[in-house]
Design a protein around this motif. Structure first.
Motif, PDB file in Angstrom:
ATOM      1  N   ILE A   1      18.802  52.220 -16.972  1.00 45.77           N
ATOM      2  CA  ILE A   1      17.636  52.779 -17.590  1.00 45.77           C
ATOM      3  C   ILE A   1      16.875  51.913 -18.418  1.00 45.77           C
ATOM      4  O   ILE A   1      15.635  52.006 -18.470  1.00 45.77           O
ATOM      5  CB  ILE A   1      17.386  54.296 -17.837  1.00 45.77           C
ATOM      6  CG1 ILE A   1      16.177  54.913 -17.885  1.00 45.77           C
ATOM      7  CG2 ILE A   1      18.145  54.288 -19.338  1.00 45.77           C
ATOM      8  CD1 ILE A   1      15.680  55.338 -16.493  1.00 45.77           C
TER       9      ILE A   1
ATOM     10  N   TYR B  77      13.006  50.151 -13.597  1.00 41.08           N
ATOM     11  CA  TYR B  77      13.433  51.587 -13.217  1.00 41.08           C
ATOM     12  C   TYR B  77      12.586  52.635 -13.568  1.00 41.08           C
ATOM     13  O   TYR B  77      12.318  53.767 -13.023  1.00 41.08           O
ATOM     14  CB  TYR B  77      14.900  51.622 -13.569  1.00 41.08           C
ATOM     15  CG  TYR B  77      15.698  50.814 -12.591  1.00 41.08           C
ATOM     16  CD1 TYR B  77      15.823  50.779 -11.521  1.00 41.08           C
ATOM     17  CD2 TYR B  77      16.652  49.904 -13.408  1.00 41.08           C
ATOM     18  CE1 TYR B  77      16.718  49.708 -10.656  1.00 41.08           C
ATOM     19  CE2 TYR B  77      17.408  48.946 -12.620  1.00 41.08           C
ATOM     20  CZ  TYR B  77      17.312  48.891 -11.340  1.00 41.08           C
ATOM     21  OH  TYR B  77      18.128  47.905 -10.757  1.00 41.08           O
TER      22      TYR B  77
ATOM     23  N   ALA C  24      10.767  55.188 -11.330  1.00 40.58           N
ATOM     24  CA  ALA C  24      10.935  56.755 -11.680  1.00 40.58           C
ATOM     25  C   ALA C  24       9.683  57.541 -11.874  1.00 40.58           C
ATOM     26  O   ALA C  24       9.658  58.517 -11.551  1.00 40.58           O
ATOM     27  CB  ALA C  24      11.972  57.107 -13.113  1.00 40.58           C
TER      28      ALA C  24
ATOM     29  N   ILE D 185      16.898  62.180 -13.521  1.00 43.44           N
ATOM     30  CA  ILE D 185      17.414  60.821 -13.615  1.00 43.44           C
ATOM     31  C   ILE D 185      18.738  60.442 -13.984  1.00 43.44           C
ATOM     32  O   ILE D 185      19.442  60.882 -15.118  1.00 43.44           O
ATOM     33  CB  ILE D 185      16.586  60.022 -14.468  1.00 43.44           C
ATOM     34  CG1 ILE D 185      15.100  59.890 -14.042  1.00 43.44           C
ATOM     35  CG2 ILE D 185      17.063  58.481 -14.462  1.00 43.44           C
ATOM     36  CD1 ILE D 185      13.977  59.346 -14.810  1.00 43.44           C
TER      37      ILE D 185
ATOM     38  N   ASN E 133      21.783  57.698 -14.831  1.00 43.20           N
ATOM     39  CA  ASN E 133      21.900  56.425 -15.335  1.00 43.20           C
ATOM     40  C   ASN E 133      23.415  55.895 -15.208  1.00 43.20           C
ATOM     41  O   ASN E 133      24.346  56.575 -15.878  1.00 43.20           O
ATOM     42  CB  ASN E 133      21.431  55.927 -16.934  1.00 43.20           C
ATOM     43  CG  ASN E 133      21.574  54.648 -17.114  1.00 43.20           C
ATOM     44  OD1 ASN E 133      21.337  53.777 -16.427  1.00 43.20           O
ATOM     45  ND2 ASN E 133      22.002  54.208 -18.428  1.00 43.20           N
TER      46      ASN E 133
END
Length: 346
Positions: free
Chosen positions: A69, A74, A78, A94, A96
């Motif tokens: 992240i 990203y 996202a 999310i 990671n």
């Protein structure tokens, strides 16, 4: 806090009708829908997601697994995924992994099919067998921004032609008169950026140059990695007039290294990246790059995953290996900014 049943009683409808209004599903008349929405607003009702998941046997959330992240690409991806999901009445989790397969497997075991009803995977360094096991457990998986459209992975995916992106970057440098070009690849030799480098080699060879013989460094896909790689390349090959990098972060690091070595970009050295992250637009000089369709890829991935959630049997209907669905985005495009110019004569 008011309950769904209290909202139904207040609106004079069934709890199922309230649920349909909240999920934007089912056939609910406009007048009834308005009455339910007014009841929700008047009572201050907020859905309880875990209870909703238990009641419906499914979670209104999708998981997005990324390798880091900290990489600015990203969060941008996202955000596009979240916007697409929100329009569908879904929520985003999310995950990671920090590039660690064990962390990724733990996420799959703990979240897929429970807290999330499907998984989007973006370069999370996960074993495909683990992803297939997740599918068999009832949580569809879609790979995001697969880099080789002509070599699909055997899982549902959204693919971007990154080999073409590498070609476009090299062609731009060649069009500016550059012939002494170094390459910085932000992955291992056969890593995720291999297709981008292959495109670079293709374009060099098409121009009558031995692209495979061009100086190349494989480095971490970070600003620091690009800085160190560019410094090493420029010290070992001071005659280089341009650097091709397979991603924007290493390109930005390469520009910093050039400055520290007393080189001016683009007068003494041209630098080009791939992706077009926000930082590429904000750097000075602005970074010339090959933009990939990030928002389009996110929207296609969400659409494909939700289709598979609703009809899992469709996961095996497609043109890829084993019939897996493959969606290909529009082509990457060159974005010329201030970091490239005509080849210097130094």
């Amino acid at each position: 806090m008011p309950t769904l049943n209290e909202v139904a009683l207040h609106a004079g409808v069934t709890p199922a009708t309230v649920s349909n209004v909240l999920r934007k599903k089912g056939r609910v008349g406009a007048e009834t829908r308005q009455r339910v929405l007014e009841a929700i607003a008047q009572l201050g009702y907020r859905p309880h997601l875990p209870a909703r998941a238990l009641a419906e046997g499914r979670a209104p959330t999708i998981a997005l697994m990324v390798s880091s992240i900290a990489n600015p690409f990203y969060p941008e991806f996202a955000l596009a995924v979240e916007n697409a999901l929100r329009r569908k009445g879904q929520f985003l989790i999310i995950c990671n992994t920090d590039g660690d397969p064990q962390t990724g497997r733990a996420y799959l075991d703990q979240i897929a099919g429970t807290l999330s009803e499907g998984v989007l995977v973006m370069n999370a360094n996960l074993d495909f067998e683990d992803l297939r096991t997740t599918e068999l457990r009832g949580a569809p998986v879609v790979l995001c921004m697969w880099e080789r459209p002509l070599d699909p992975p055997g899982l549902p995916c959204v693919a971007v032609d990154f080999r073409l992106a590498g070609e476009l970057a090299a062609q731009h440098l060649l069009s500016q008169g550059h012939r002494r070009i170094g390459a910085i690849v932000g992955s291992k030799v056969y890593g995720i950026h291999a297709a981008r480098y292959d495109g670079f080699v293709d374009a060099m060879q098409a121009a009558g140059l031995d692209g495979a013989a061009a100086p190349v460094v494989y480095a971490p896909d970070t600003t620091q990695g690009g800085y160190a790689a560019a410094r090493d390349l420029l010290k070992a090959h001071p005659d280089l007039t341009a650097l091709f990098t397979t991603n924007d972060l290493p390109a930005l690091g390469a520009m910093q290294a050039a400055a520290d070595l007393g080189l001016e970009v683009p007068r003494d050295l041209s630098v080009i990246g791939i992706t077009d992250i926000q930082l590429a637009r904000e750097s000075r000089p602005g970074l010339t790059t090959v933009a990939v369709p990030t928002v389009e890829a996110a929207e296609l991935a969400v659409e494909l995953l939700l289709e598979l959630v609703e009809a899992p049997e469709n996961g095996a209907r497609g043109d890829g290996p084993g019939g897996a669905r493959v969606c290909v985005t529009s082509k990457p495009r060159l974005v010329v900014r201030g970091s490239t110019g005509e080849a210097s004569t130094r």
